[in-house]
Enzyme design. Sequence first.
Site, short mmCIF file in Angstrom:
data_model
loop_
_atom_site.label_atom_id
_atom_site.label_comp_id
_atom_site.label_asym_id
_atom_site.label_seq_id
_atom_site.Cartn_x
_atom_site.Cartn_y
_atom_site.Cartn_z
N GLU A 150 0.85 -1.20 0.00
CA GLU A 150 0.00 0.00 0.00
C GLU A 150 0.88 1.25 0.00
O GLU A 150 1.90 1.30 0.67
CB GLU A 150 -0.88 -0.02 1.26
CG GLU A 150 -1.76 1.19 1.46
CD GLU A 150 -2.51 1.16 2.79
OE1 GLU A 150 -3.54 1.84 2.89
OE2 GLU A 150 -2.05 0.45 3.73
N LYS B 136 -9.70 2.53 -2.04
CA LYS B 136 -9.88 1.90 -0.74
C LYS B 136 -11.24 2.24 -0.14
O LYS B 136 -11.61 3.41 0.01
CB LYS B 136 -8.76 2.36 0.20
CG LYS B 136 -8.68 1.62 1.53
CD LYS B 136 -7.49 2.12 2.32
CE LYS B 136 -7.30 1.38 3.63
NZ LYS B 136 -6.13 1.93 4.37
N CYS C 30 -5.36 -3.06 2.79
CA CYS C 30 -5.07 -2.97 4.23
C CYS C 30 -6.29 -3.12 5.13
O CYS C 30 -6.75 -4.24 5.39
CB CYS C 30 -4.33 -1.66 4.51
SG CYS C 30 -3.35 -1.69 6.04
#
Length: 260
Positions: free
Chosen positions: A43, A109, A143
């Site tokens: 990331e 995300k 994540c």
Amino acid sequence: MSVLKITTFQTYLFWENIDKNLQYLSLRLGSIRETTDLIVLPEMFSTGFSMDSENLAEKMNGKTMKWMVEQAKKYKCVITGSIIIKEKNKYYNRLIWMRPNGTYEYYDKKHLFGLGEEDKHYTAGSKKLFVELKGWKICPAICYDLRFPIWLRNTNQEYDMLLIVANWPEHRSLHWRSLIPARAIENQAFVVAVNRVGHDGNEVYHSGDSMCIDPNGKVIYYKPNDEDLYTFSINKNDVTEARASLPFLKDGDSFTLTDQ
């Protein structure tokens, strides 16, 4: 083809230094001596997990995107990882799926890390991404998404592999090491999860713990603490066999996700 060759790079990142990170990544990727289908970076691989979105964000035609085009073409494979992007006066933690011919897909995300105030500096995405590579259906995520099993649920067997790129800190590594096998088993899919190593600019240590877990929870690859550029292969037959021997995905609850 049923076999997919993956190169993961659990790397140290230079804090908020795009040029230095791209230079270092280019150097280290140069040690790849075998063909691969997919290179996976962590990331925010060009900056580290920074909240300075206004100063670090790039456009979709910026230097990091151009770098990804060059690397995908050079290694004749897909390269992926997330970067900071500015688009229509909004900032995104955006995973890029860059193909060797220069075409790409992206995923913004969905779950922004409130504890780190990511939600104050970035705009959340609202759509999943499913991509195809050599007959594999792949679902990329970033994540904190790992903590939300409903978002990642393999409804209608939409994917064969869940791909997670992260900057996950060492002091929560037990959660990381527990959640990844859980996602693999409950979704009967491979999970490939790539984290960074080392301290970031906030002195938060990252222990890596990048791994590949098969649909039955077996560890295919695991690396704590050290930087590691590693290539391994996975076989889609393992997905088929796992689902055939214990076909519980078809008995899952049906639901519809709605934006809040």
